[in-house]
Design a protein around this motif. Structure first.
Motif, short mmCIF file in Angstrom:
data_model
loop_
_atom_site.label_atom_id
_atom_site.label_comp_id
_atom_site.label_asym_id
_atom_site.label_seq_id
_atom_site.Cartn_x
_atom_site.Cartn_y
_atom_site.Cartn_z
N LEU A 7 10.86 -30.87 -17.18
CA LEU A 7 10.14 -29.68 -17.63
C LEU A 7 8.61 -29.81 -17.57
O LEU A 7 7.92 -28.87 -17.20
CB LEU A 7 10.58 -29.32 -19.06
CG LEU A 7 12.05 -28.93 -19.18
CD1 LEU A 7 12.40 -28.60 -20.61
CD2 LEU A 7 12.37 -27.76 -18.28
N ALA A 8 8.11 -30.99 -17.93
CA ALA A 8 6.65 -31.16 -17.95
C ALA A 8 6.08 -30.99 -16.55
O ALA A 8 5.11 -30.27 -16.34
CB ALA A 8 6.29 -32.52 -18.51
N LEU A 13 13.38 -27.86 -12.60
CA LEU A 13 13.88 -27.35 -13.89
C LEU A 13 15.35 -27.75 -14.07
O LEU A 13 15.76 -28.14 -15.17
CB LEU A 13 13.74 -25.83 -13.96
CG LEU A 13 12.34 -25.29 -14.20
CD1 LEU A 13 12.31 -23.78 -14.00
CD2 LEU A 13 11.87 -25.63 -15.62
N ALA A 64 -6.68 -6.78 2.18
CA ALA A 64 -6.46 -6.83 3.62
C ALA A 64 -6.83 -5.52 4.31
O ALA A 64 -7.50 -5.52 5.32
CB ALA A 64 -5.01 -7.18 3.92
N PHE A 92 -3.11 -5.16 9.25
CA PHE A 92 -3.65 -6.43 8.79
C PHE A 92 -4.48 -7.03 9.93
O PHE A 92 -4.12 -6.86 11.10
CB PHE A 92 -2.51 -7.42 8.47
CG PHE A 92 -1.75 -7.12 7.20
CD1 PHE A 92 -0.96 -5.99 7.09
CD2 PHE A 92 -1.82 -7.97 6.12
CE1 PHE A 92 -0.24 -5.72 5.94
CE2 PHE A 92 -1.11 -7.71 4.95
CZ PHE A 92 -0.33 -6.58 4.86
N LEU A 117 7.80 0.62 8.62
CA LEU A 117 6.54 0.33 7.92
C LEU A 117 6.21 -1.16 7.95
O LEU A 117 5.05 -1.56 7.79
CB LEU A 117 6.59 0.81 6.47
CG LEU A 117 6.40 2.32 6.24
CD1 LEU A 117 6.70 2.69 4.80
CD2 LEU A 117 4.98 2.75 6.60
N ILE A 171 4.21 -24.81 -12.15
CA ILE A 171 4.27 -23.35 -12.34
C ILE A 171 2.84 -22.82 -12.52
O ILE A 171 2.47 -21.79 -11.97
CB ILE A 171 5.16 -22.98 -13.55
CG1 ILE A 171 6.63 -23.20 -13.18
CG2 ILE A 171 4.94 -21.53 -13.97
CD1 ILE A 171 7.59 -23.12 -14.36
N GLY A 228 3.53 -2.63 10.00
CA GLY A 228 2.15 -2.62 9.49
C GLY A 228 1.52 -4.01 9.48
O GLY A 228 0.30 -4.13 9.49
N PRO A 240 0.82 -1.23 0.00
CA PRO A 240 0.00 0.00 0.00
C PRO A 240 0.85 1.28 0.00
O PRO A 240 0.33 2.35 -0.29
CB PRO A 240 -0.79 -0.09 1.32
CG PRO A 240 -0.56 -1.46 1.86
CD PRO A 240 0.70 -1.97 1.26
N ASN A 241 2.14 1.16 0.34
CA ASN A 241 2.96 2.37 0.49
C ASN A 241 4.19 2.39 -0.40
O ASN A 241 5.19 3.04 -0.06
CB ASN A 241 3.35 2.53 1.96
CG ASN A 241 2.19 3.08 2.77
OD1 ASN A 241 1.68 4.16 2.48
ND2 ASN A 241 1.73 2.31 3.73
N ARG A 262 15.77 -30.97 -15.27
CA ARG A 262 15.18 -31.08 -16.60
C ARG A 262 13.86 -31.85 -16.60
O ARG A 262 13.53 -32.56 -17.55
CB ARG A 262 16.17 -31.70 -17.59
CG ARG A 262 17.44 -30.89 -17.72
CD ARG A 262 18.28 -31.32 -18.88
NE ARG A 262 19.49 -30.51 -18.97
CZ ARG A 262 19.53 -29.28 -19.45
NH1 ARG A 262 18.45 -28.71 -19.94
NH2 ARG A 262 20.67 -28.61 -19.49
#
Lengths: 192, 243
Positions: free
Chosen positions: A105-106, A100, A129, A74, A66, A112, A69, A40-41, A103
Motif C-alpha cells: 500500500l505505501a 495494491l 491542444a 491536434f 470524430l 498514485i 480528429g 471537445p465534442n 498489499r
C-alpha cells in the motif's frame, strides 16, 4: 537509471504475464485516448445519441469518425503526447493495481500521487491542444499565462509524459524490489 | 505512511459499503434505482436546457450581414466561427470548401469571426476587419476570395506579416488598394468583429474553429475543432434527415 529500467523491464514482464492486467491496461489506455479525442465534442456526442432519431449505426459512425480528429485537430506534438499519455496511464494504473493486490500500500500510494499529477497535467495539456480550448474555458484567468508559454500550453502535456514515466519507473522498482530479498544492515535477510 | 493509512481506511470503507450493499432489500434497491433514474433525467433535462439556450443564442443568418458560401437557401446551415491566425481553422477551411462543393446545394457555409486575442494578439482582429473591408469593396465573393487566399498564403500562429500580406491579397483579388488601406486604417469594422466574437462565446464557443450545424427544423449540433471531413459530412447528413 539503468537500474530503474532493468527493474521496469522485470516488472512489466511480471505484471503483464497476466492477461487480466494487460486487458485492464488496454481498457484504461483506450478510455484515456477516447476521452482526450472526444473531449471537445462530448456535448455533441451526447446530443447525437440523446436528441437524434437517427439509427444507432449512424450515431456510432459519427462518434467513430470524430476519432479522426487526432489527425486534424491536434498538432503532431500534441497527438504524440496524447497517445503517449494514454499508453503510460494504462500501464502505470495496471501496475499500481498489481501493487495494491500485493498489499504494497505505501508504494502504491506514492505512485498514485505521482501518477495523478501526471494525469492532471495531461488533462490540461490535452485541453490546450486545440486553438484556445480551455483558454476561454475554466482556465480563463490563466489564459494570458498559457498563451505566453513557448509551446502555448503543450508544456503540460510534456510534463505529464515525464510524470507518468517517473510513476512507471517508481512502480516498476517497487514491484521488482518486492520480489527480491536483500540483506538488512544487521546482516539478517529480510523482504524489502 | 499517511497515504498508506488513508488507503487502508478507504479500502475498509469500501469493504463495509460492499457488505452493506449486499444486504440491501429488494425494496431498497428499487428506491436507489428510482433515485438514480430521477437524477439522470434531471441531468438530461439540464443538458437539454443548456443546449436550447446555446441554440437560441445563435444569431439568425442574415444574407445582408453574413458571408455565405454555397446555396443561400440550402436546408442545412453550418455557421463557422473562425480565427484567421488559427492553424486548425486554416485546415478546416479546406474541409468545409470540399464539403460545400460536394453538397449539391444542400449545405450553406456561414463564416463568422472569432479572433482569439489571447493567442493571436492584434493580428487576428485586424485580419478579420480586413476581410470585412474586402466585403465593403467587393461584396460577398470578395470575402471568400480574401479568406481562401489568406489561408493559402499565411503561416498561422500570429506569424503573418500583415503589412505585406493584406495589401497583396487586396491587389490580387482586384480591390482598390487605396480604399482598402483607408478602410483598414479607419477601424470601422472593429464593432462588427466584436459582435461576432460575443455571439460565438454566447453559443458555447471556447476555442476555434467553433461551428454550429443547423437543420431546417432549427435543431443544432455544436462542433468543436477541425474535425475530419467524414465526421462533418455525417453530421450534415444527420441534420438533413431531421424533420
Amino acid at each position: 537509471m539503468s537500474g530503474y529500467l532493468k527493474d521496469l523491464r522485470f516488472a512489466l514482464a511480471r505484471v503483464f504475464a497476466f492477461p487480466a492486467y494487460l486487458a485492464f491496461a488496454g481498457v484504461v489506455a483506450l478510455g484515456a485516448f477516447l476521452l482526450a479525442v472526444w473531449f471537445p465534442n462530448l456535448g455533441l456526442i451526447a446530443e447525437v445519441f440523446r436528441g437524434s432519431q437517427a439509427p444507432l449505426g449512424a450515431k456510432l459512425g459519427i462518434a467513430v469518425s470524430l476519432l479522426g480528429g487526432i489527425a486534424t485537430n491536434f498538432s503532431l506534438l500534441s497527438a504524440g503526447y496524447t497517445v503517449a499519455i494514454a499508453v503510460l496511464l494504462g500501464a502505470s494504473t495496471a501496475m499500481i493495481v498489481y501493487l495494491l493486490q500485493q498489499r504494497r500500500l505505501a508504494s502504491a500510494g506514492r505512485n498514485i500521487a505521482v501518477g495523478s499529477g501526471g494525469a492532471a497535467s495531461g488533462a490540461l495539456g490535452i485541453g490546450c491542444a486545440a486553438c484556445g480550448s480551455l483558454v476561454l474555458g475554466a482556465a480563463a484567468p490563466f489564459a494570458g499565462a498559457l498563451a505566453a508559454l513557448p509551446l502555448a500550453g503543450a508544456e503540460f502535456g510534456i510534463a505529464s509524459v515525464v510524470l507518468l514515466s517517473a510513476s512507471l519507473l517508481l512502480v516498476g522498482r517497487s514491484i521488482a524490489r518486492a520480489s527480491a530479498c536483500s540483506l538488512a544492515p544487521s546482516g539478517s535477510t529480510q523482504q524489502r | 505512511m499517511r497515504v498508506a493509512a488513508l488507503l487502508r481506511a478507504s479500502m475498509a470503507a469500501l469493504a463495509l459499503f460492499a457488505s452493506s450493499a449486499a444486504a440491501q432489500t429488494d425494496a431498497d434497491a428499487a428506491l436507489v434505482e428510482r433515485y438514480v433514474e430521477r437524477q439522470r433525467a434531471a441531468a438530461a433535462q439540464r443538458e437539454q436546457h443548456e443546449a436550447d439556450a446555446r441554440a437560441g443564442a445563435l444569431r439568425p443568418v442574415s444574407k445582408a450581414r453574413d458571408h455565405i458560401r454555397g446555396n443561400p437557401d440550402a436546408p442545412v446551415t453550418l455557421v463557422e466561427h473562425s480565427d484567421f491566425e488559427c492553424p486548425f481553422c486554416k485546415r478546416f477551411h479546406t474541409t468545409l470548401k470540399q464539403l460545400v462543393d460536394q453538397s449539391n446545394g444542400k449545405l450553406r457555409w456561414v463564416y463568422r469571426h472569432f479572433p482569439l486575442e489571447e493567442l493571436h494578439p492584434a493580428k487576428a482582429r485586424k485580419e478579420a476587419a480586413a476581410s470585412e473591408c474586402a466585403v465593403e469593396l467587393g461584396g460577398n465573393d470578395a470575402f471568400w476570395k480574401f479568406a481562401d487566399r489568406f489561408f493559402e498564403l499565411t503561416p498561422s500562429n500570429n506569424k503573418t506579416d500583415i503589412d505585406t500580406v493584406l495589401p497583396r491579397i487586396a491587389r490580387e483579388i482586384g480591390l482598390d488598394e487605396t480604399r482598402f488601406a483607408a478602410c483598414l486604417a479607419s477601424d470601422r469594422y472593429a464593432r462588427h468583429v466584436e459582435e461576432d466574437y460575443q455571439n460565438a462565446v454566447a453559443t458555447g464557443g471556447r476555442g476555434t474553429p467553433w461551428s454550429v450545424i443547423v437543420s431546417k427544423s432549427g435543431k443544432t449540433y455544436p462542433l468543436s475543432g477541425a474535425q475530419p471531413y467524414a465526421a462533418v459530412k455525417q453530421l450534415v447528413d444527420l441534420a438533413l434527415e431531421e424533420k
